[in-house]
Scaffold this active site. Sequence first.
Site, mmCIF file in Angstrom:
data_model
loop_
_atom_site.group_PDB
_atom_site.id
_atom_site.type_symbol
_atom_site.label_atom_id
_atom_site.label_comp_id
_atom_site.label_asym_id
_atom_site.label_seq_id
_atom_site.Cartn_x
_atom_site.Cartn_y
_atom_site.Cartn_z
ATOM 1 N N GLN A 56 -4.569 -1.769 9.381
ATOM 2 C CA GLN A 56 -5.151 -2.817 9.095
ATOM 3 C C GLN A 56 -5.628 -4.289 9.223
ATOM 4 O O GLN A 56 -5.415 -4.504 11.141
ATOM 5 C CB GLN A 56 -2.928 -3.143 8.514
ATOM 6 N N ASP A 90 -11.415 2.509 3.475
ATOM 7 C CA ASP A 90 -11.538 1.210 3.490
ATOM 8 C C ASP A 90 -12.979 0.486 3.318
ATOM 9 O O ASP A 90 -13.576 -0.014 2.944
ATOM 10 C CB ASP A 90 -11.386 -0.007 4.836
ATOM 11 N N LYS A 122 0.694 -1.323 -0.013
ATOM 12 C CA LYS A 122 -0.192 0.355 0.561
ATOM 13 C C LYS A 122 0.858 1.431 -0.092
ATOM 14 O O LYS A 122 0.812 2.699 -0.886
ATOM 15 C CB LYS A 122 -1.024 0.110 1.744
#
Length: 283
Positions: free
Chosen positions: A97, A120, A53
């Site tokens: 994460q 997200d 990422k």
Amino acid sequence: MAKLIDGKGIAAEVRADIKKRAAEFAAETGVTPGLAVIIVGDNPASQVYVRNKKKACEDVGFYSEVIEMSGDTTMPELLGKIEELKNDSRVHGILVQLPLPKGLDEDAVIAAIPPEKDVDAFHVVNTGRIMLGDFDFLPCTPAGVMKLLEHEGVDVSGKECVVVGRSNIVGKPQAMLLLHANGTVTICHSRTKDLAEVTRRADILVVAIGKADFITGDMIKPGAVVIDVGMNRREDGKLTGDVDFATAEPVASLITPVPGGVGPMTITMLLENTLTAAKRSVK
Ligand code: NDP
């Protein structure tokens, strides 16, 4: 023989376009889109995802920050870090994460991310907005699947769409996006009776169950579009999907490979969401 959907190539094209749009936006406003990723503990798979990422952000000219926190981080410490990032004007997207180490409450962590920085799209506000069809961010994997279908010129409208898997991050939002695109959508899960009978009806079949090579060619309608979201590690270390490629590929008309199908689109859509968050921050 099916045509392969080249997720890697399509992702590269979309990323080049994001890079261009981010540069134009920065020239207009002086704002560089920024993403902060928090990783807690030392899960090796998570470390790889986070590194990817960061690299993807750098490749498109975004500001990027990785915050590494130790495995014994407490909830107040983690929430404190999110609060800091919430007030950091360089950061337009915050991603924690997952999975988090045991003892940390994932739901509370997701709820602490402000919806406008929730790239997200896991926050309940963003999830709800997807249901209504009025959204800024889409969860990255289902959004990536829609982008692949669009790129391949697959018209979803009126098609029988079957999604296998009903997780909150893939299956459910995937079904909703296909519905918004006017597909006739069926969702299957572990309690579905006669799965093959349902999957054989699909013009568009999206599989996200986490079971290696589970969907075989005899479960697929001839000419169907098959999207394999699964990412499973075989004993020999190789990555494989949820669809048995060898038997599915001769039956389908279009199919995603694993690796190189849906996977590369997921981070690409994260970049898209970060750019959207940055743009919204100046409005
Ligand atoms: P989850 O484990 O959260 O959900 C799996 C779903 O599959 C559940 O809804 C489960 O049903 C269903 N399922 C399990 N077994 C069967 C079965 N035998 N028949 C029918 N349905 C079944 O997984 P995720 O959605 O998080 O991920 C799915 C896969 O996608 C994984 O391989 C994951 O690694 C991959 N993935 C890939 C991404 C990418 O970027 N390419 C991103 C995210 C995930 P039930 O609800 O009844 O238990």
